[in-house]
Structure formats: C-alpha cells, structure tokens
Design a protein around this motif. Sequence first.
Motif, short mmCIF file in Angstrom:
data_model
loop_
_atom_site.label_atom_id
_atom_site.label_comp_id
_atom_site.label_asym_id
_atom_site.label_seq_id
_atom_site.Cartn_x
_atom_site.Cartn_y
_atom_site.Cartn_z
N LEU A 73 0.81 -1.23 0.00
CA LEU A 73 0.00 0.00 0.00
C LEU A 73 0.84 1.27 0.00
N PRO A 74 1.88 1.43 0.87
CA PRO A 74 2.66 2.67 0.81
C PRO A 74 3.32 2.88 -0.55
N ASN A 75 3.87 1.81 -1.13
CA ASN A 75 4.51 1.93 -2.43
C ASN A 75 3.51 2.31 -3.51
N ALA A 76 2.34 1.66 -3.51
CA ALA A 76 1.31 1.97 -4.51
C ALA A 76 0.79 3.39 -4.33
N SER A 77 0.61 3.81 -3.09
CA SER A 77 0.14 5.17 -2.83
C SER A 77 1.16 6.20 -3.30
N ALA A 78 2.46 5.92 -3.05
CA ALA A 78 3.50 6.84 -3.51
C ALA A 78 3.57 6.88 -5.02
N LEU A 79 3.42 5.72 -5.68
CA LEU A 79 3.42 5.70 -7.14
C LEU A 79 2.19 6.43 -7.69
N SER A 80 1.07 6.32 -7.00
CA SER A 80 -0.12 7.07 -7.40
C SER A 80 0.15 8.56 -7.34
N ALA A 81 0.81 8.98 -6.26
CA ALA A 81 1.18 10.40 -6.14
C ALA A 81 2.18 10.78 -7.23
N ALA A 82 3.05 9.83 -7.62
CA ALA A 82 4.05 10.12 -8.66
C ALA A 82 3.38 10.36 -10.00
N TYR A 83 2.45 9.46 -10.39
CA TYR A 83 1.81 9.70 -11.69
C TYR A 83 0.90 10.93 -11.63
N PHE A 84 0.30 11.19 -10.47
CA PHE A 84 -0.53 12.39 -10.32
C PHE A 84 0.30 13.64 -10.54
N ASN A 85 1.50 13.65 -9.97
CA ASN A 85 2.34 14.85 -10.10
C ASN A 85 3.09 14.89 -11.41
N ALA A 86 3.34 13.73 -12.02
CA ALA A 86 3.86 13.74 -13.39
C ALA A 86 2.84 14.41 -14.30
N ALA A 87 1.57 14.12 -14.04
CA ALA A 87 0.50 14.76 -14.81
C ALA A 87 0.46 16.25 -14.54
N ARG A 88 0.75 16.65 -13.29
CA ARG A 88 0.77 18.07 -12.95
C ARG A 88 1.94 18.80 -13.60
N VAL A 89 3.02 18.08 -13.90
CA VAL A 89 4.14 18.69 -14.60
C VAL A 89 3.81 18.88 -16.07
N VAL A 90 3.34 17.80 -16.69
CA VAL A 90 3.09 17.82 -18.14
C VAL A 90 1.81 18.59 -18.48
N GLY A 91 0.74 18.34 -17.71
CA GLY A 91 -0.57 18.91 -18.03
C GLY A 91 -0.60 20.42 -18.14
N PRO A 92 -0.20 21.16 -17.08
CA PRO A 92 -0.26 22.62 -17.17
C PRO A 92 0.63 23.20 -18.26
N ALA A 93 1.84 22.65 -18.42
CA ALA A 93 2.74 23.17 -19.46
C ALA A 93 2.13 22.96 -20.85
N LEU A 94 1.58 21.76 -21.08
CA LEU A 94 0.95 21.47 -22.37
C LEU A 94 -0.31 22.31 -22.57
N ALA A 95 -1.06 22.49 -21.47
CA ALA A 95 -2.28 23.30 -21.55
C ALA A 95 -1.96 24.74 -21.94
N GLY A 96 -0.91 25.31 -21.33
CA GLY A 96 -0.54 26.68 -21.67
C GLY A 96 -0.24 26.83 -23.15
N LEU A 97 0.45 25.82 -23.73
CA LEU A 97 0.76 25.86 -25.16
C LEU A 97 -0.50 25.75 -26.01
N LEU A 98 -1.37 24.78 -25.66
CA LEU A 98 -2.57 24.55 -26.45
C LEU A 98 -3.57 25.70 -26.35
N ILE A 99 -3.68 26.29 -25.16
CA ILE A 99 -4.60 27.42 -24.99
C ILE A 99 -4.15 28.59 -25.86
N SER A 100 -2.83 28.80 -25.93
CA SER A 100 -2.31 29.89 -26.76
C SER A 100 -2.64 29.69 -28.23
N VAL A 101 -2.70 28.42 -28.65
CA VAL A 101 -2.91 28.12 -30.07
C VAL A 101 -4.38 27.88 -30.39
N LEU A 102 -5.07 27.09 -29.55
CA LEU A 102 -6.42 26.62 -29.87
C LEU A 102 -7.52 27.28 -29.03
#
Length: 430
Positions: free
Chosen positions: A149-178
């Motif tokens: 459980l601790p490992n799975a919970s930490a990995l869940s937080a990892a993919y959640f925050n990987a999404a927080r790294v990629v998502g906003p940066a990609l969103a800023g680019l797409l909003i500017s264009v689309l």
Amino acid sequence: MTAPGAQANRLKRTFEALSVRNFRLFAGGQLLSVTCTWMMIVAQDWLVLSLSGDSGTALGLVTALQFTPVLLLTLMGGRLADRYDKRVLLICANAASGVLSLLFALAVLLPGAELWHVYLFALGLGTVNAVEVPTRLSFISEMVGVELLPNASALSAAYFNAARVVGPALAGLLISVLGTGPVIALNAVSYLATVLSLLAMRPGELQRGGAPQRGATRVADGLAYVRGRPDLLLPMALVGVVGMFGFNFQLTLPLLAKTVFHADPRAFGLLASALAAGSLLAAFVTTARRGRPTATLVVASAIAFGLLETLTGLAPTFATALVLLAATGFASMTFAQATNHRIQLGSAPRFRGRVMALYALIMQGTTPVGALLLGWLAEHWGARSGLYVGGLVSLAAALAVLFVQLRGTGDGAPPDEDIRANRPEVPDHR
C-alpha cells in the motif's frame, strides 16, 4: 560505487506495486486521465479570469463550487465505498465525469459562454468527485494489499504529479494556439482511459477481505472510530488547516501569474509545472516507504511547507518563484503522503473507506472556505497575500500540533486489531 545488482533491486522496489496487473492497468489509465484533467483545470482558470476581468473573487467562487460537494457529500461517498463494489463505483463515477466534461466543452466551444456555465459544471464535477475520491483512495489497498500500500500510494502520487508537470505546461501551449474549449474537450475523451482500465481488471485478483458490508456501514460509526484514535485525529486536524489555507494553489497561482508577473498562459503553465515537479520528486522518494510514518515526520513536513509557501508569496522575480514553488511542491507532497499513509495504515480495513472519506473531506472539503477567503484577500491585498497568509497559517497550525505532541497527549498506538490488519506496524521516517 553502487553495484549494478543493488541498483536493479532498488529500482525494482521503487516500482514494486506495478508488478500487480490490476494496479498497472489502473495507473496507466489514471496517468492519461489526470494529465488531461490538469490541462482542463488550467483552461478553466484562464477562462474564468478572461470572463471576469481577472477577478480573484470569481476564481475563488469556482474553486468553492468545485469543492463544496466534497464538503457535503464525501462522508456518504465513503459509506458507499465500504458498502458496494469499489471498482463498479469508480467506473460509474469516471463515466459521469466524462459526460459532464463533454457538456462543459460544448458550452465553451459554442458562442456565448458565460461565467455561470463554468460555475455549473464545477459544481457537477465536484459532486462526482465526492464519491470518486474516497472510493479511489480505499481501492488502492484492494488492488495491491496492505504490504504494498505505501509503495502503490506513492506511485499514485508520482503519476498524479507527473500529470501536474506535463498537463499545465501542455495546456498553456494549447490554450495559446487553440483556446480553452478544445483543451476541455480533450479532458472529456480522456476519461475513457480510466473506464477501460477498470473494465480490463481481473476482479478475482482484488484483495477485498470479504464481501462488501451491507447493514453495518453507518457514517457515525466511522466518525466515532476516528474520534477514539488520537493518532488519527491530530493529523486529520492538521490536514484540515493546511488544506483550507495552504493548498489553494488552483486559486493563488493563476492570480500570481497574471496580476503580479503579468504572464501569458505558457508562463502560468510553467509555475504550475514547477510546483508539480517538486511534488513528483517527493512522491518518488516516498516509494521506498514500507511502514507507517511517524507523527514527527507529519509535523516536520508541515512546518517546512508553511515556511516555503510563505517565502514563495514574497518571491521578487518569476525565476525565484519557480525555484520556491518546486521546493514548496516537495514539502507539500511529503506532508500529504505522510498524513495519508499514517491515517490509512493505522485504520482497520472495515472502516477504511469511511476513514479515507473523512480524510478527503478534510483535505479537500475545507477548500471552499479557504478559496473564498483567500480570493477576497487577494483581490484587496494583492495576489501575493494568498500565498504568504496561507503559509503562515499552515506554519502556526503545525507548531500548535507539535506543542500538543510534546505534551504527550496527541498520539497513541492503534488498537491490536488494527496492528494485525495493517502489518507491518513499523514506524517509517521516510
């Protein structure tokens, strides 16, 4: 120099929960869906500021509407999670979120989008989250078991925050264009990934610990259980204050970007990604955890978070803000993971859905109050005040909990039944 075999073993332990097929499917679907959700959040916030003339109050109201259902309905969501099949509940919740997001996208893409459209869909998505969040949190142990459980919970937080790294940066680019509409539409489609991953699971491999309860799943019993456990109650209280005042980055970062640094959507995306990058690093650090975190770790991480958020609010330049936000993200995730693991690993399985519902309620349900207050504060005192006031209040709460613990009245060992149900009950300082 580290031997190759030792490095391989360390890497294997870091991603150990991914050896479980059901969790591997779940994590893959979530990574795509959560990335698009963060893109939608950036698009939603930018849309609100555009429609309202950069109003902090309007942005605070959207955040409040999104989290008010969590405040009102999450305990009921936890009761449903303890009573019914969590996998089926998650399928229904994600399908409902997909439909709502699609309707939201259509409202934005068609001419005449207004603020009340954003308010309405924020409220609708928040209502679904009131069921989805506690169900998802308690479902992790069913997929991997207590030991992982601790490992799975930490990995869940990892993919959640990987999404927080990629998502906003990609969103800023797409909003500017689309623009904002296509970004919201992309989020609607992404919910298919989560639904399909849940459908592809093997229910027979889930570790449910018996059939779902039917008659003995009262919300009041879960509250009484937590009330009798000081080692759960104190971190819950600290989470409430930090969640209300410190974790309002959805409100504070757009205002900081647009009104202090006069940034465009791309720069706003960078601020959000810096916060997420620090959180991602902390999530990977906590994958090594195998036991229950100590109360000291919970308080120390809260103190660090309060100090760093205060400094972020005083950052003189955009570059300084990026660095401080990364450090703040690291501290915030360390605190969130420590409290999550301390509470979840200290709870008896039969109460876990309701306990994690209370955790989600306190973590996210207090956000509406904080969002309205900090939104008003930012509009009258400037965008920086939302950050440094939130940091100072979080710091004060952590010091108050430290004082209680030093007096020896705020912690306690869990009952024997919980130790047996959540082995190993070993303090973990990571």
